[in-house]
Motif scaffolding. Structure first.
Motif, PDB file in Angstrom:
ATOM      1  N   HIS A  82       0.860  -1.184   0.000  1.00  0.00           N
ATOM      2  CA  HIS A  82       0.000   0.000   0.000  1.00  0.00           C
ATOM      3  C   HIS A  82       0.896   1.233   0.000  1.00  0.00           C
ATOM      4  CE1 HIS A  82       0.361   1.140   4.284  1.00  0.00           C
ATOM      5  NE2 HIS A  82       0.090  -0.122   4.618  1.00  0.00           N
ATOM      6  N   GLU A  83       0.352   2.372  -0.307  1.00  0.00           N
ATOM      7  CA  GLU A  83       1.164   3.568  -0.583  1.00  0.00           C
ATOM      8  C   GLU A  83       1.997   4.058   0.598  1.00  0.00           C
ATOM      9  OE1 GLU A  83      -2.175   7.073   0.102  1.00  0.00           O
ATOM     10  OE2 GLU A  83      -1.796   6.335  -1.917  1.00  0.00           O
ATOM     11  N   ARG A  84       1.652   3.680   1.815  1.00  0.00           N
ATOM     12  CA  ARG A  84       2.401   4.166   2.984  1.00  0.00           C
ATOM     13  C   ARG A  84       3.169   3.053   3.711  1.00  0.00           C
ATOM     14  NH1 ARG A  84       0.144   9.297   5.370  1.00  0.00           N
ATOM     15  NH2 ARG A  84       1.047   8.393   7.238  1.00  0.00           N
ATOM     16  N   TYR A  85       3.285   1.898   3.095  1.00  0.00           N
ATOM     17  CA  TYR A  85       3.978   0.747   3.688  1.00  0.00           C
ATOM     18  C   TYR A  85       5.483   0.966   3.532  1.00  0.00           C
ATOM     19  CZ  TYR A  85       4.535  -4.244   4.875  1.00  0.00           C
ATOM     20  OH  TYR A  85       4.834  -5.433   5.469  1.00  0.00           O
ATOM     21  N   PHE A  86       6.180   1.181   4.636  1.00  0.00           N
ATOM     22  CA  PHE A  86       7.629   1.402   4.634  1.00  0.00           C
ATOM     23  C   PHE A  86       8.256   0.294   5.467  1.00  0.00           C
ATOM     24  CE2 PHE A  86      11.666   3.149   5.978  1.00  0.00           C
ATOM     25  CZ  PHE A  86      12.102   3.858   4.868  1.00  0.00           C
ATOM     26  N   GLY A  87       9.092  -0.520   4.841  1.00  0.00           N
ATOM     27  CA  GLY A  87       9.649  -1.657   5.562  1.00  0.00           C
ATOM     28  C   GLY A  87      11.064  -1.999   5.156  1.00  0.00           C
ATOM     29  N   ALA A  88      11.686  -2.822   5.979  1.00  0.00           N
ATOM     30  CA  ALA A  88      13.023  -3.351   5.732  1.00  0.00           C
ATOM     31  C   ALA A  88      13.031  -4.809   6.191  1.00  0.00           C
ATOM     32  CB  ALA A  88      14.072  -2.556   6.494  1.00  0.00           C
ATOM     33  N   PHE A  89      13.812  -5.637   5.505  1.00  0.00           N
ATOM     34  CA  PHE A  89      13.848  -7.073   5.771  1.00  0.00           C
ATOM     35  C   PHE A  89      15.296  -7.536   5.924  1.00  0.00           C
ATOM     36  CE2 PHE A  89      10.179  -5.997   3.300  1.00  0.00           C
ATOM     37  CZ  PHE A  89       9.149  -6.824   3.732  1.00  0.00           C
ATOM     38  N   VAL A  90      15.538  -8.374   6.935  1.00  0.00           N
ATOM     39  CA  VAL A  90      16.854  -8.974   7.127  1.00  0.00           C
ATOM     40  C   VAL A  90      16.675 -10.471   7.378  1.00  0.00           C
ATOM     41  CG1 VAL A  90      17.876  -6.857   8.067  1.00  0.00           C
ATOM     42  CG2 VAL A  90      16.938  -8.579   9.636  1.00  0.00           C
ATOM     43  N   ARG A  91      17.761 -11.226   7.181  1.00  0.00           N
ATOM     44  CA  ARG A  91      17.764 -12.643   7.535  1.00  0.00           C
ATOM     45  C   ARG A  91      18.638 -12.777   8.783  1.00  0.00           C
ATOM     46  NH1 ARG A  91      15.750 -16.164   4.790  1.00  0.00           N
ATOM     47  NH2 ARG A  91      16.173 -15.292   2.744  1.00  0.00           N
ATOM     48  N   ASP A  92      18.051 -13.296   9.864  1.00  0.00           N
ATOM     49  CA  ASP A  92      18.802 -13.441  11.107  1.00  0.00           C
ATOM     50  C   ASP A  92      19.747 -14.649  11.027  1.00  0.00           C
ATOM     51  OD1 ASP A  92      17.476 -15.830  11.868  1.00  0.00           O
ATOM     52  OD2 ASP A  92      16.209 -14.845  13.340  1.00  0.00           O
ATOM     53  N   PRO A  93      20.591 -14.871  12.048  1.00  0.00           N
ATOM     54  CA  PRO A  93      21.578 -15.954  11.977  1.00  0.00           C
ATOM     55  C   PRO A  93      20.988 -17.356  11.816  1.00  0.00           C
ATOM     56  CG  PRO A  93      22.200 -14.410  13.675  1.00  0.00           C
ATOM     57  CD  PRO A  93      20.819 -14.018  13.216  1.00  0.00           C
ATOM     58  N   GLY A 104       2.997   4.345   8.104  1.00  0.00           N
ATOM     59  CA  GLY A 104       2.899   5.801   8.031  1.00  0.00           C
ATOM     60  C   GLY A 104       3.745   6.416   6.938  1.00  0.00           C
ATOM     61  N   GLY A 105       4.358   5.614   6.093  1.00  0.00           N
ATOM     62  CA  GLY A 105       5.192   6.155   5.009  1.00  0.00           C
ATOM     63  C   GLY A 105       6.549   6.578   5.519  1.00  0.00           C
TER      64      GLY A 105
END
Length: 109
Positions: A82-93, A104-105
């Motif tokens: 959606h237009e305000r979806y702000f995210g980051a993704f990591v792979r843990d150990p 909230g963008g």
């Protein structure tokens, strides 16, 4: 258990005594990490944490990478969600896909 050591870098220095770690606010854990005794490895899971704003998402990503996580996706807007979806993704150990997201963008400036 490498995930416990990774996410609880400020926990007890004697990690051999850790049974479970709970995360939450005001003394009320809502997310727990534990290891079942004598269990083999689990399959990958995707966990998403809600962040207060895009600054927190970015700080999460930066700190996780600093602690050795693999960056899967750097912080950005995800308009396909959606237009305000702000995210980051990591792979843990342990190979889990861990996300921080705010709806909230991006913060201006």
């Amino acid at each position: 258990m490498s995930t416990t050591r990774f996410w609880a870098c400020s926990a007890s220095p004697d990690s051999s005594t850790t049974v479970a770690i709970g995360y939450g606010a005001e003394g009320h854990p809502v997310f727990w990490i534990s290891q079942a005794p004598d269990e083999g490895p689990n399959r990958e899971v995707h966990v998403a944490f809600t962040a207060a704003d895009s600054g927190v998402v970015t700080a999460f990503h930066d700190r996780a990478v600093e602690l050795g996580a693999e960056s899967l996706h750097e912080p950005r807007l995800w308009p396909e969600y959606h237009e305000r979806y702000f995210g980051a993704f990591v792979r843990d150990p342990d190979g889990n896909n861990v996300e921080a997201v705010t709806h909230g963008g991006r913060l201006s400036g």
